[in-house]
Design a protein around this motif. Structure first.
Motif, PDB file in Angstrom:
ATOM      1  N   HIS A   1       0.830  -1.209   0.000  1.00 18.10           N
ATOM      2  CA  HIS A   1       0.000   0.000   0.000  1.00 18.10           C
ATOM      3  C   HIS A   1       0.861   1.254   0.000  1.00 18.10           C
ATOM      4  CE1 HIS A   1       0.803   0.702   4.356  1.00 18.10           C
ATOM      5  NE2 HIS A   1       0.969  -0.600   4.348  1.00 18.10           N
TER       6      HIS A   1
ATOM      7  N   ASP B   1       6.940   1.745   5.193  1.00 11.94           N
ATOM      8  CA  ASP B   1       5.734   0.950   5.484  1.00 11.94           C
ATOM      9  C   ASP B   1       4.781   1.000   4.291  1.00 11.94           C
ATOM     10  OD1 ASP B   1       3.347  -0.155   6.310  1.00 11.94           O
ATOM     11  OD2 ASP B   1       3.448   0.704   8.318  1.00 11.94           O
ATOM     12  N   GLY B   2       4.654  -0.119   3.616  1.00  9.33           N
ATOM     13  CA  GLY B   2       3.792  -0.177   2.436  1.00  9.33           C
ATOM     14  C   GLY B   2       4.554   0.166   1.173  1.00  9.33           C
TER      15      GLY B   2
ATOM     16  N   GLU C   1      -5.223   0.890   3.063  1.00  7.75           N
ATOM     17  CA  GLU C   1      -4.848  -0.278   3.850  1.00  7.75           C
ATOM     18  C   GLU C   1      -4.837   0.077   5.327  1.00  7.75           C
ATOM     19  OE1 GLU C   1      -2.215  -3.183   5.857  1.00  7.75           O
ATOM     20  OE2 GLU C   1      -2.081  -1.021   5.775  1.00  7.75           O
ATOM     21  N   GLU C   2      -4.353   1.294   5.631  1.00  8.76           N
ATOM     22  CA  GLU C   2      -4.074   1.658   7.019  1.00  8.76           C
ATOM     23  C   GLU C   2      -5.315   1.929   7.868  1.00  8.76           C
ATOM     24  OE1 GLU C   2      -1.472   1.271   8.507  1.00  8.76           O
ATOM     25  OE2 GLU C   2       0.312   1.714   7.331  1.00  8.76           O
TER      26      GLU C   2
ATOM     27  N   HIS D   1       7.123  -6.647   3.408  1.00  4.51           N
ATOM     28  CA  HIS D   1       6.783  -5.552   4.323  1.00  4.51           C
ATOM     29  C   HIS D   1       7.930  -5.294   5.283  1.00  4.51           C
ATOM     30  CE1 HIS D   1       4.421  -2.962   6.947  1.00  4.51           C
ATOM     31  NE2 HIS D   1       3.526  -2.908   5.984  1.00  4.51           N
TER      32      HIS D   1
ATOM     33  N   GLN E   1       7.739  -4.196  11.532  1.00  7.21           N
ATOM     34  CA  GLN E   1       7.166  -3.105  12.319  1.00  7.21           C
ATOM     35  C   GLN E   1       7.511  -3.228  13.793  1.00  7.21           C
ATOM     36  OE1 GLN E   1       3.331  -3.729  10.342  1.00  7.21           O
ATOM     37  NE2 GLN E   1       3.277  -1.530  10.022  1.00  7.21           N
TER      38      GLN E   1
HETATM   39 ZN   LIG Z   1       1.937  -1.508   5.957  1.00  6.81          ZN
END
Ligand SMILES: [Zn+2]
Length: 328
Positions: A81, A92-93, A126-127, A189, A192
């Motif tokens: 994303h 991120d994404g 997505e988030e 990904h 995280q």
């Molecule tokens: Zn993500």
């Protein structure tokens, strides 16, 4: 074996990170905001620039395609994303989308024959700025009209975003793709958490995707003057909320590792220095890789919420806000 063009990939990541860049070094591109729209336009430009097919579905999912010579081949989806949380990380994404994009370019340049159509995809929202997993659930056909009627980001914000991107609710609800046409979905990904990093391991393979459940927990006591009401006569909703937050943390850490719990918002009312809070509303979210453990966590959290209400002479109301099942 093919090798990607690392320089090109890093340059693409750098260019994308300029869109919605924040002073802290992150990026803010909430779904279908102006910044997200800019990123979407940029992504389309890259596809056109590098001579790849570009397509958008009725959920606003963006795809860059490297077709197989076999028109009847299935499609291998690879992507992630481009939207972010406020002040999110630049990888991120973005990493998942652009690594897939770079892989397509590398394969195209090597003129490899493909047994599958290769499709680099970026999913809308997505988030969860608006609905959460909006584009991917639309593609899977699991998005419902109810999801759109009471979205977690608020109805108005959703409608605003859809308008900005020229999307409709009808389109979202009709974006399902036939699974028989799809070979698989792959996503790279950024980590995280910190476990791989601390163990100095470059890459890990996901063994399950956590389920997420969210609830509003509201403690209800009695507003009273904060100066004249004796402490032992108070029904202070915040005392319940504070005790719940503390004990939920201890309970989850002791009993549900590696599950996690979060209280991300607390609203007190009436909300003044000199008034004992009548209401305390908590945004509770918890996650685990196993549905069974999620059920057990929820049972424990509920009984904890009720026990604490009794201790502090409060009522408690619990409202479901959303669930995403764990994928083992
Ligand atoms: Zn993500």
């Amino acid at each position: 074996m093919l090798t990607i063009n690392t320089e090109r990939l890093l340059r693409l990541l750098d260019n994308l990170a300029e869109i919605g860049a924040t002073e802290e070094g992150g990026v803010s591109r909430p779904a279908l905001s102006e910044a997200d729209m800019q990123a979407r336009a940029w992504f389309k430009e890259q596809a056109v620039f590098y001579g790849l097919d570009y397509r958008e579905d009725s959920a606003g999912n963006q795809s860059v395609i490297l077709p197989s010579e076999d028109a009847n081949a299935k499609t291998l989806l690879v992507g992630s994303h481009l939207d972010t949380v406020p002040n999110g990380g630049r990888y991120d994404g973005a990493l998942g989308v652009l690594a897939a994009f770079e892989a397509l370019l590398t394969i195209k340049e090597a003129r490899r024959k493909l047994p599958y159509h290769l499709e680099c995809i970026s999913f809308t929202d997505e988030e969860g700025t608006l609905v959460g997993l909006l584009g991917s659930s639309a593609l899977c056909g699991t998005l419902t009209a109810e999801d759109l009627a009471a979205p977690r980001g608020g109805r108005e914000r959703l409608l605003e975003g859809l308008k900005r991107a020229n999307l409709t609710e009808e389109g979202l609800l009709n974006a399902r793709r036939d699974p028989a046409t799809l070979a698989a979905f792959l996503e790279l990904h950024i980590e995280q958490g910190t476990r791989l990093e601390e163990a100095n391991i470059d890459i890990g393979v996901v063994t399950s995707i956590v389920g997420i459940r969210s609830y509003w927990i509201e403690y209800i006591g009695q507003a009273a003057h904060a100066g004249t009401t004796p402490m032992d006569k108070r029904a202070d909703a915040f005392w319940g909320a504070a005790a719940f937050a503390q004990q939920a943390r201890d309970m989850v850490m002791e009993q549900f590792y590696p599950g996690v719990v979060n209280i991300g918002a607390v609203e007190l009312s009436p909300g003044a220095f000199n008034i004992v809070p009548e209401r305390a509303r908590l945004a509770l979210e918890f996650r685990h890789g196993s549905e069974g453990e999620l059920n057990a966590m929820w049972a424990e959290l509920q009984s904890l919420a009720r026990d604490i209400a009794q201790v502090y002479n409060l009522n408690v109301q619990i409202t479901h806000s959303g669930s995403i099942p764990a994928a083992p």
